[in-house]
Enzyme design. Structure first.
Site, PDB file in Angstrom:
ATOM      1  N   ASN A 114      49.966  16.625  25.485  1.00  0.00           N
ATOM      2  CA  ASN A 114      49.039  17.727  25.656  1.00  0.00           C
ATOM      3  C   ASN A 114      49.005  18.568  24.381  1.00  0.00           C
ATOM      4  O   ASN A 114      50.023  19.070  23.939  1.00  0.00           O
ATOM      5  CB  ASN A 114      49.482  18.588  26.845  1.00  0.00           C
ATOM      6  CG  ASN A 114      48.357  19.472  27.322  1.00  0.00           C
ATOM      7  OD1 ASN A 114      47.574  19.988  26.510  1.00  0.00           O
ATOM      8  ND2 ASN A 114      48.256  19.650  28.613  1.00  0.00           N
ATOM      9  N   ARG A 137      -2.443   8.684   3.416  1.00  0.00           N
ATOM     10  CA  ARG A 137      -2.517   9.711   4.454  1.00  0.00           C
ATOM     11  C   ARG A 137      -1.151  10.130   5.006  1.00  0.00           C
ATOM     12  O   ARG A 137      -1.049  11.103   5.740  1.00  0.00           O
ATOM     13  CB  ARG A 137      -3.433   9.243   5.588  1.00  0.00           C
ATOM     14  CG  ARG A 137      -4.909   9.359   5.223  1.00  0.00           C
ATOM     15  CD  ARG A 137      -5.792   8.724   6.258  1.00  0.00           C
ATOM     16  NE  ARG A 137      -5.818   7.269   6.121  1.00  0.00           N
ATOM     17  CZ  ARG A 137      -6.339   6.439   7.019  1.00  0.00           C
ATOM     18  NH1 ARG A 137      -6.845   6.917   8.136  1.00  0.00           N
ATOM     19  NH2 ARG A 137      -6.338   5.142   6.822  1.00  0.00           N
ATOM     20  N   ASN A 182      -1.199   5.120  10.020  1.00  0.00           N
ATOM     21  CA  ASN A 182      -1.837   5.644   8.817  1.00  0.00           C
ATOM     22  C   ASN A 182      -1.359   7.035   8.433  1.00  0.00           C
ATOM     23  O   ASN A 182      -1.352   7.387   7.274  1.00  0.00           O
ATOM     24  CB  ASN A 182      -3.354   5.667   8.991  1.00  0.00           C
ATOM     25  CG  ASN A 182      -3.902   4.256   9.093  1.00  0.00           C
ATOM     26  OD1 ASN A 182      -3.660   3.430   8.215  1.00  0.00           O
ATOM     27  ND2 ASN A 182      -4.587   3.967  10.180  1.00  0.00           N
ATOM     28  N   ARG A 204      34.311  12.151  15.612  1.00  0.00           N
ATOM     29  CA  ARG A 204      33.835  11.610  14.331  1.00  0.00           C
ATOM     30  C   ARG A 204      34.288  10.164  14.121  1.00  0.00           C
ATOM     31  O   ARG A 204      35.076   9.636  14.893  1.00  0.00           O
ATOM     32  CB  ARG A 204      34.284  12.533  13.199  1.00  0.00           C
ATOM     33  CG  ARG A 204      33.546  13.879  13.257  1.00  0.00           C
ATOM     34  CD  ARG A 204      34.077  14.837  12.230  1.00  0.00           C
ATOM     35  NE  ARG A 204      34.091  14.243  10.901  1.00  0.00           N
ATOM     36  CZ  ARG A 204      34.807  14.720   9.898  1.00  0.00           C
ATOM     37  NH1 ARG A 204      35.570  15.779  10.064  1.00  0.00           N
ATOM     38  NH2 ARG A 204      34.776  14.129   8.720  1.00  0.00           N
ATOM     39  N   ASN A 220      45.579  17.862   7.421  1.00  0.00           N
ATOM     40  CA  ASN A 220      45.678  16.496   6.888  1.00  0.00           C
ATOM     41  C   ASN A 220      45.365  16.411   5.405  1.00  0.00           C
ATOM     42  O   ASN A 220      45.548  15.388   4.797  1.00  0.00           O
ATOM     43  CB  ASN A 220      44.735  15.558   7.671  1.00  0.00           C
ATOM     44  CG  ASN A 220      43.293  16.017   7.630  1.00  0.00           C
ATOM     45  OD1 ASN A 220      43.012  17.201   7.462  1.00  0.00           O
ATOM     46  ND2 ASN A 220      42.379  15.087   7.781  1.00  0.00           N
ATOM     47  N   GLY A 248       0.821  -1.218   0.000  1.00  0.00           N
ATOM     48  CA  GLY A 248       0.000   0.000   0.000  1.00  0.00           C
ATOM     49  C   GLY A 248       0.849   1.260   0.000  1.00  0.00           C
ATOM     50  O   GLY A 248       1.987   1.280   0.448  1.00  0.00           O
ATOM     51  N   GLY A 286      -6.439  -4.749  -3.207  1.00  0.00           N
ATOM     52  CA  GLY A 286      -7.006  -5.222  -1.948  1.00  0.00           C
ATOM     53  C   GLY A 286      -6.133  -6.280  -1.282  1.00  0.00           C
ATOM     54  O   GLY A 286      -5.249  -6.869  -1.907  1.00  0.00           O
ATOM     55  N   THR A 287      -6.419  -6.502   0.003  1.00  0.00           N
ATOM     56  CA  THR A 287      -5.580  -7.418   0.795  1.00  0.00           C
ATOM     57  C   THR A 287      -5.645  -8.859   0.265  1.00  0.00           C
ATOM     58  O   THR A 287      -4.634  -9.572   0.291  1.00  0.00           O
ATOM     59  CB  THR A 287      -6.018  -7.403   2.279  1.00  0.00           C
ATOM     60  OG1 THR A 287      -7.443  -7.542   2.335  1.00  0.00           O
ATOM     61  CG2 THR A 287      -5.617  -6.112   2.970  1.00  0.00           C
TER      62      THR A 287
END
Ligand code: UD1
Ligand code: MG
Length: 456
Positions: free
Chosen positions: A376, A15, A226, A332, A385, A11, A79-80
């Site tokens: 540090n 909606r 829905n 990252r 880079n 389907g 339809g189903t």
């Protein structure tokens, strides 16, 4: 005898008002269809046939990773009953067939097992539910003895039938040998002009086959999506269920209504999570971890005793014991921090290994690097880079002290014990234990007149 599964997912979901087929919309980071599939996967079954249609190959292509699936196309959504008919030819006649809906995401495997078991004797079971507001659902019509007679769709129901509160969830188990015959006989002479799967109930009754019913543990299990309002409501419901589960496991959530888990979390004890934290993908968090407000963490491994201060974004990273991150840090992919590493505010780290005890506390970009122990890195240090075409590596040893505003032009290697003065641009490798700085002149001009803006 074994079990074949059909999941209806052809389907459009009008909606939703979306270009995306409804079943590909996500609940807690996972498509609606995958939720159904994951529950079904816990059953003992032969194969799952997923009927797709609206959106063409989008659904099978997006979910190509699902195992033991036969994708069946329903070209027109008639339809189903018509949808199930597309799949039935692929199913051995000795099987039982479990029919599920791709847009009913919270169905549990326990309920499905009950539904399958209920068909053991009769060969036909329906999952029904009693709800206060049955609007939109097909109603279960029983006779005076309480036996199921038929299902009537709301659009075809009389007022009396509409007042019935037992509804058809759509999920059922039927013997393939019955199903294939009944599907052939379906007609579309109803208000919607569709081939209703539900019409097979009357055919069973006409043949003297009785229909057993099973019920879900909670109504949420049978709720279909829905529109986007229902999707959002179900998201909040599901998040709250997850939050309660985590709290019972020993996780403190400052506000369970402002917590989102879109994936899998393996959680230790005494984790403290402040508001608006979003966890995605596959996450593990050790004991005694604190996560501040507004953090987004995806696919990460966070060891015991880590403190993540507010407003951090972490993706695809390993964070070692007792690390301290943030506030406002971005870690990252392919970053690995050993224990006792500090990453401070406005620091971005990418594809970098940092050994234990090292600190990058302020305003730095460290990418494609290896950093030794107890080093540090001063404020405003940048690993340069990227030469405009390729990425290069920066290797920094143990006990290195890098002054503020340093640029490290990669590829470059800094030996153990090196000290780099503030404002240095490092363009070549440095041997251990050296002091490096650029020659920077300090000039002063007395009585300097600032340029003034010209009057028009
Ligand atoms: C259906 C049932 C109704 C039940 C309700 C539960 C029928 C005739 N009615 O109604 O008794 O109470 O579900 O939610 O079965 N689909 C396809 N191809 C199609 C039509 C539908 O794959 O041609 C799929 C849809 O994508 C959806 C499911 O089947 O996942 C149900 O279809 P839908 O149109 O929502 O059926 P309802 O009218 O809600
Ligand atoms: Mg529906």
């Amino acid at each position: 005898m074994s079990l074949s599964i059909i999941i209806l997912a052809a389907g459009q979901g009008k909606r939703m008002r979306s270009r995306l087929p409804k079943v590909l919309h996500k609940l807690a980071g996972r498509t609606l269809l995958e939720h159904v599939y994951v529950s079904a996967l816990q059953l003992n079954f032969r194969e799952a046939h997923i009927v797709y249609g609206y959106g063409g190959r989008q659904v099978p292509e997006t979910l190509a990773h699902l195992q033991a699936v036969n994708w069946v196309e329903q070209k027109k959504q008639l339809g189903t009953g018509h949808a199930v008919r597309q799949a039935i030819a692929h199913i051995p006649t000795v099987d039982d067939v479990l029919i599920l809906y791709g847009d009913v995401p919270l169905i549990t495997y326990q309920t499905l097992q009950r539904l399958v078991d209920a068909a053991d004797e009769t060969g036909f079971s329906l999952l029904t539910s009693y709800i206060d507001d049955p609007k939109g659902y097909g109603r279960i019509i029983r006779d005076g003895k309480g036996d199921v007679l038929r299902i009537v769709e709301e659009k075809d129901a009389t007022d009396e039938e509409s007042s019935v509160c037992e509804i058809n969830t759509g999920m059922m188990t039927v013997k393939a040998k019955y199903l294939s015959r009944w599907l052939e006989e379906l007609e579309s002479n109803n208000r919607q002009g569709e081939f209703y799967l539900t019409d097979i109930v009357q055919k069973a009754v006409a043949e003297g086959i009785s229909i057993s019913t099973a019920n879900p543990d909670a109504v949420s299990e049978i709720r279909g999506i829905n529109d986007r309002v229902q999707l959002a409501e179900m998201e909040r419901y599901y998040q709250l269920v997850q939050a309660h589960h985590l709290m019972r496991q020993g996780v403190t959530l400052m506000d369970p209504a402002r917590f989102d888990l879109r994936g899998e979390l393996e959680a230790g004890r005494d984790i403290n999570i402040d508001v608006n934290v979003v966890l995605e993908g596959s996450i593990s968090i050790g004991d005694d971890v604190t996560i501040g407000a507004n953090c987004q963490i995806k696919d990460a491994d966070i060891a015991d005793g880590v403190v993540i201060l507010p407003n951090c974004v972490i993706e695809n990273a390993v964070i070692g014991e007792r690390c301290r991150i943030g506030p406002f840090a971005r870690i990252r992919p392919r970053t690995r921090l050993a224990k006792d590493v500090h990453i401070g505010n406005f620091v971005e780290v990418k594809n970098t290994e940092v050994a234990s005890g090292s600190k990058i506390n302020h305003l730095s970009y460290i990418g494609d690097a290896e950093i030794g122990k107890d080093t540090n890195i001063g404020a405003g240090t940048i690993t340069c880079n990227y030469d405009g075409a390729n990425k290069h590596k920066t290797i920094i040893g143990n006990d290195v002290h890098i002054g503020s505003d340093t640029q490290l032009i990669a590829p470059v290697k800094i030996g153990n014990g090196v000290t780099i003065g503030a404002g240095t641009t490092v363009t070549r490798d440095i041997e251990p234990n050296r002091l490096v700085h650029n020659k920077i002149e300090h000039r002063e001009v007395k009585g300097w007149k600032r340029p003034k803006k010209k009057q028009e």
